[in-house]
Write an enzyme that holds these catalytic residues in place. Structure first.
Site, PDB file in Angstrom:
ATOM      1  N   TYR A 146       0.918  -1.134   0.082  1.00 61.03           N
ATOM      2  CA  TYR A 146       0.050  -0.361   0.149  1.00 61.03           C
ATOM      3  C   TYR A 146       0.570   1.379  -0.132  1.00 61.03           C
ATOM      4  O   TYR A 146       0.494   1.867  -0.742  1.00 61.03           O
ATOM      5  CB  TYR A 146      -0.933  -0.470   1.207  1.00 61.03           C
ATOM      6  N   LYS A 150       1.316   4.251  -2.956  1.00 58.68           N
ATOM      7  CA  LYS A 150       0.804   5.283  -2.921  1.00 58.68           C
ATOM      8  C   LYS A 150       1.756   6.238  -3.142  1.00 58.68           C
ATOM      9  O   LYS A 150       1.940   6.928  -4.166  1.00 58.68           O
ATOM     10  CB  LYS A 150       0.234   5.532  -1.652  1.00 58.68           C
ATOM     11  N   ARG A 187     -10.377  -1.034  10.285  1.00 59.13           N
ATOM     12  CA  ARG A 187     -10.608  -0.447  11.067  1.00 59.13           C
ATOM     13  C   ARG A 187     -10.455  -0.103  12.771  1.00 59.13           C
ATOM     14  O   ARG A 187     -11.334  -0.360  12.486  1.00 59.13           O
ATOM     15  CB  ARG A 187     -10.526   1.055  10.198  1.00 59.13           C
ATOM     16  N   PHE A 192     -14.045  -0.732  16.944  1.00 59.75           N
ATOM     17  CA  PHE A 192     -13.699  -1.278  18.422  1.00 59.75           C
ATOM     18  C   PHE A 192     -15.550  -0.756  18.477  1.00 59.75           C
ATOM     19  O   PHE A 192     -15.535  -1.280  19.562  1.00 59.75           O
ATOM     20  CB  PHE A 192     -13.201   0.286  18.914  1.00 59.75           C
ATOM     21  N   GLY A 206      -1.029  -4.058  20.575  1.00 63.31           N
ATOM     22  CA  GLY A 206      -0.170  -3.291  22.017  1.00 63.31           C
ATOM     23  C   GLY A 206      -0.705  -2.665  23.131  1.00 63.31           C
ATOM     24  O   GLY A 206      -1.562  -3.798  23.645  1.00 63.31           O
ATOM     25  N   GLN A 210      -0.141   4.263  21.568  1.00 66.63           N
ATOM     26  CA  GLN A 210       0.162   4.947  20.103  1.00 66.63           C
ATOM     27  C   GLN A 210      -1.348   5.069  19.793  1.00 66.63           C
ATOM     28  O   GLN A 210      -2.211   5.324  19.786  1.00 66.63           O
ATOM     29  CB  GLN A 210      -0.038   3.502  18.713  1.00 66.63           C
ATOM     30  N   THR A 211      -0.576   6.682  18.988  1.00 64.07           N
ATOM     31  CA  THR A 211      -1.786   7.101  18.845  1.00 64.07           C
ATOM     32  C   THR A 211      -2.264   7.437  16.904  1.00 64.07           C
ATOM     33  O   THR A 211      -0.828   7.037  16.230  1.00 64.07           O
ATOM     34  CB  THR A 211      -1.043   9.197  19.255  1.00 64.07           C
ATOM     35  N   PRO A 273       2.478   2.242  12.879  1.00 63.46           N
ATOM     36  CA  PRO A 273       3.268   3.469  12.706  1.00 63.46           C
ATOM     37  C   PRO A 273       2.631   3.210  14.828  1.00 63.46           C
ATOM     38  O   PRO A 273       1.562   3.236  14.869  1.00 63.46           O
ATOM     39  CB  PRO A 273       2.469   4.292  12.085  1.00 63.46           C
ATOM     40  N   ARG A 276       0.496   9.215  14.597  1.00 69.00           N
ATOM     41  CA  ARG A 276      -0.189  10.391  13.163  1.00 69.00           C
ATOM     42  C   ARG A 276      -0.036  11.434  13.587  1.00 69.00           C
ATOM     43  O   ARG A 276      -1.650  11.740  14.745  1.00 69.00           O
ATOM     44  CB  ARG A 276      -0.847   9.008  12.864  1.00 69.00           C
TER      45      ARG A 276
HETATM   46  N1  LIG Z   1     -10.235   6.385   4.737  1.00 71.32           N
HETATM   47  C1  LIG Z   1      -9.168   6.861   5.347  1.00 71.32           C
HETATM   48  O1  LIG Z   1      -9.203   7.004   5.764  1.00 71.32           O
HETATM   49  C2  LIG Z   1      -7.782   7.100   3.794  1.00 71.32           C
HETATM   50  C3  LIG Z   1      -7.417   7.694   4.518  1.00 71.32           C
HETATM   51  C4  LIG Z   1      -6.089   7.731   3.741  1.00 71.32           C
HETATM   52  C5  LIG Z   1      -5.395   7.561   2.462  1.00 71.32           C
HETATM   53  N2  LIG Z   1      -7.619   6.998   1.452  1.00 71.32           N
HETATM   54  C6  LIG Z   1      -7.266   6.898   0.755  1.00 71.32           C
HETATM   55  O2  LIG Z   1      -8.623   7.067  -0.158  1.00 71.32           O
HETATM   56  C7  LIG Z   1      -9.410   5.917  -0.845  1.00 71.32           C
HETATM   57  C8  LIG Z   1     -10.406   5.650  -0.353  1.00 71.32           C
HETATM   58  O3  LIG Z   1     -10.539   4.907   0.781  1.00 71.32           O
HETATM   59  P1  LIG Z   1     -11.784   4.501   1.462  1.00 71.32           P
HETATM   60  O4  LIG Z   1     -11.543   5.004   3.178  1.00 71.32           O
HETATM   61  O5  LIG Z   1     -12.636   5.439   0.576  1.00 71.32           O
HETATM   62  O6  LIG Z   1     -11.544   3.436   1.069  1.00 71.32           O
HETATM   63  P2  LIG Z   1     -12.906   1.796   0.367  1.00 71.32           P
HETATM   64  O7  LIG Z   1     -12.104   0.480   0.061  1.00 71.32           O
HETATM   65  O8  LIG Z   1     -14.245   1.666   1.074  1.00 71.32           O
HETATM   66  O9  LIG Z   1     -12.772   2.293  -1.081  1.00 71.32           O
HETATM   67  C9  LIG Z   1     -12.144   1.786  -2.234  1.00 71.32           C
HETATM   68  C10 LIG Z   1     -12.657   1.769  -3.561  1.00 71.32           C
HETATM   69  O10 LIG Z   1     -11.772   1.657  -4.684  1.00 71.32           O
HETATM   70  C11 LIG Z   1     -12.768   0.520  -5.286  1.00 71.32           C
HETATM   71  N3  LIG Z   1     -11.629  -0.718  -5.872  1.00 71.32           N
HETATM   72  C12 LIG Z   1     -10.332  -0.548  -6.079  1.00 71.32           C
HETATM   73  N4  LIG Z   1      -9.489  -1.256  -6.457  1.00 71.32           N
HETATM   74  C13 LIG Z   1     -10.161  -0.888  -7.618  1.00 71.32           C
HETATM   75  C14 LIG Z   1     -10.169  -1.233  -8.994  1.00 71.32           C
HETATM   76  N5  LIG Z   1      -8.957  -1.392  -9.326  1.00 71.32           N
HETATM   77  N6  LIG Z   1     -11.205  -0.845  -9.873  1.00 71.32           N
HETATM   78  C15 LIG Z   1     -12.154   0.334  -9.504  1.00 71.32           C
HETATM   79  N7  LIG Z   1     -12.346   0.710  -8.347  1.00 71.32           N
HETATM   80  C16 LIG Z   1     -11.642  -0.038  -7.382  1.00 71.32           C
HETATM   81  C17 LIG Z   1     -13.144  -0.695  -4.263  1.00 71.32           C
HETATM   82  O11 LIG Z   1     -14.226  -1.374  -4.171  1.00 71.32           O
HETATM   83  C18 LIG Z   1     -13.898   0.639  -3.199  1.00 71.32           C
HETATM   84  O12 LIG Z   1     -15.398   1.122  -3.532  1.00 71.32           O
HETATM   85  C19 LIG Z   1      -8.209   5.129  -1.575  1.00 71.32           C
HETATM   86  O13 LIG Z   1      -7.130   5.494  -2.348  1.00 71.32           O
HETATM   87  C20 LIG Z   1      -7.640   5.287   0.253  1.00 71.32           C
HETATM   88  O14 LIG Z   1      -5.800   4.856   0.063  1.00 71.32           O
HETATM   89  C21 LIG Z   1      -8.421   6.411   2.555  1.00 71.32           C
END
Ligand SMILES: NC(=O)c1ccc[n+]([C@@H]2O[C@H](COP(=O)([O-])OP(=O)(O)OC[C@H]3O[C@@H](n4cnc5c(N)ncnc54)[C@H](O)[C@@H]3O)[C@@H](O)[C@H]2O)c1
Length: 310
Positions: A146, A150, A187, A192, A206, A210-211, A273, A276
């Site tokens: 991941y 990214k 998550r 929780f 842990g 952790q925060t 981590p 954060r």
């Molecule tokens: N929620 C958070 O706290 C958080 C934090 C940091 C980054 N993000 C980023 O935000 C974005 C969304 O996260 P989220 O929490 O909504 O996760 P999520 O898993 O609910 O949503 C991700 C979506 O992407 C779709 N997907 C995955 N692979 C795919 C593909 N190959 N083609 C088409 N669709 C695809 C999934 O089906 C899902 O609907 C992600 O890129 C994630 O890295 C989220």
């Protein structure tokens, strides 16, 4: 009316972005393969004639007919449980998927906004994390599928900007929570809440010291909306700077759910981590943005949503 393509639009954040951009009067095309998202997240929009849902794996080449003004690239598994389960899908969507989404932006001369993450800072040695910090990431550990894709997506986005003068934006999202998270996504907050509502033991990995910093989803999508309209191209942190230990979070949730659950401690997963916290000075200045919803307000709404589904 502008056309906005949202990859991963049926996911937790993507579906709230679909809602917001429809509400703002845009046409939204949601592309999703439902790997970790659900059709039901956007079911309420399907009757709207300005909303189109397309089942599409964006790791494979794809086309979109007509003009497109903005692409929000959010497709990717996001919770550790999901990207441990789908390591190769995660790497494909964060590499090929980002490439195809950028190619679409180039072909349509559209603005491109990429969902990056606080995970690119890894287990940070700088606290709080500013956008200038380059991070402390294990490139081969289990989280690397991941974190490193990214980081690659950010690099590819900047390369497209330099090579083709694309109008690109990068948002580094810190932990966000709210309705439509999957109860089993692993998550901290859904975990929780589910354990508390079922009066099952609350598991802390842990010692619980952790925060994390938790941002409510309505705050986050407003920040993303503002960033999509800004002229800024370097990464911008979005998240809630209020830091709390996992133990504090558990006590909040236990009290709010009137739960009788006990706390149990389990070994910390590899590369978890220890702290954060976003430095959001850049977002405050550039976007005039800061979170408004405190956990005391956001958690009850989220708990109510989960309660209806348990
Ligand atoms: N929620 C958070 O706290 C958080 C934090 C940091 C980054 N993000 C980023 O935000 C974005 C969304 O996260 P989220 O929490 O909504 O996760 P999520 O898993 O609910 O949503 C991700 C979506 O992407 C779709 N997907 C995955 N692979 C795919 C593909 N190959 N083609 C088409 N669709 C695809 C999934 O089906 C899902 O609907 C992600 O890129 C994630 O890295 C989220």
């Amino acid at each position: 009316m502008k056309t906005v393509v949202i990859t991963g639009g049926a996911g937790f954040l993507g579906s709230h972005l679909c809602d917001l951009f429809i509400k703002k009067g845009h046409r939204v095309i949601c592309l999703d393969n439902f790997l970790t998202g659900k059709k039901s997240n956007v079911a309420a929009l399907e009757r709207d004639r300005h909303f189109v849902l397309v089942e599409q794996d964006v790791s494979r080449p794809f086309r979109v007919a007509g003009s497109v003004h903005l692409i929000l690239h959010f497709a990717s598994p996001a919770s550790p449980v999901d990207y441990y389960r789908y390591p190769l899908e995660t790497m494909r969507v964060g590499s090929m998927g980002t490439h195809h989404a950028l190619e679409l932006a180039r072909a349509k001369k559209a603005v491109f906004l990429m969902a990056s993450t606080s995970e690119i800072y890894g287990d940070p040695l700088v606290h709080p994390q500013t956008e200038e910090y380059w991070g402390n990431v294990n490139p081969i550990g289990p989280r690397s599928v991941y974190d490193e894709t990214k980081r690659f997506s950010e690099a590819l986005t900047m390369a497209y900007r330099r090579a083709y003068l694309l109008d690109t934006k990068i948002v580094r999202i810190f932990n966000t929570y709210g309705p439509r998270m999957r109860i089993d996504d692993g998550r901290a907050i859904p975990n929780f809440i589910a354990q508390a509502l079922k009066n099952k033991p609350l598991t802390i990995y842990g010692n619980g010291m952790q925060t994390r910093s938790f941002c409510y989803v309505s705050d986050l999508v407003e920040g993303i909306y503002r960033l999509s309209r800004s002229r800024y191209h370097d990464p911008v942190n979005l998240g809630n700077p209020r830091e709390m230990t996992l133990k504090e979070l558990i006590v909040f949730i236990r009290t709010m759910t009137n739960s009788k659950s006990k706390i149990v401690y389990k070994p910390l997963p590899k590369d978890d981590p220890k702290q954060r916290q976003p430095d959001i000075s850049r977002a405050r200045v550039l976007l005039k943005w800061q979170p408004r919803v405190a956990v005391e307000e956001g958690l009850p709404t989220t708990i109510a949503w989960f309660r209806d589904r348990i």
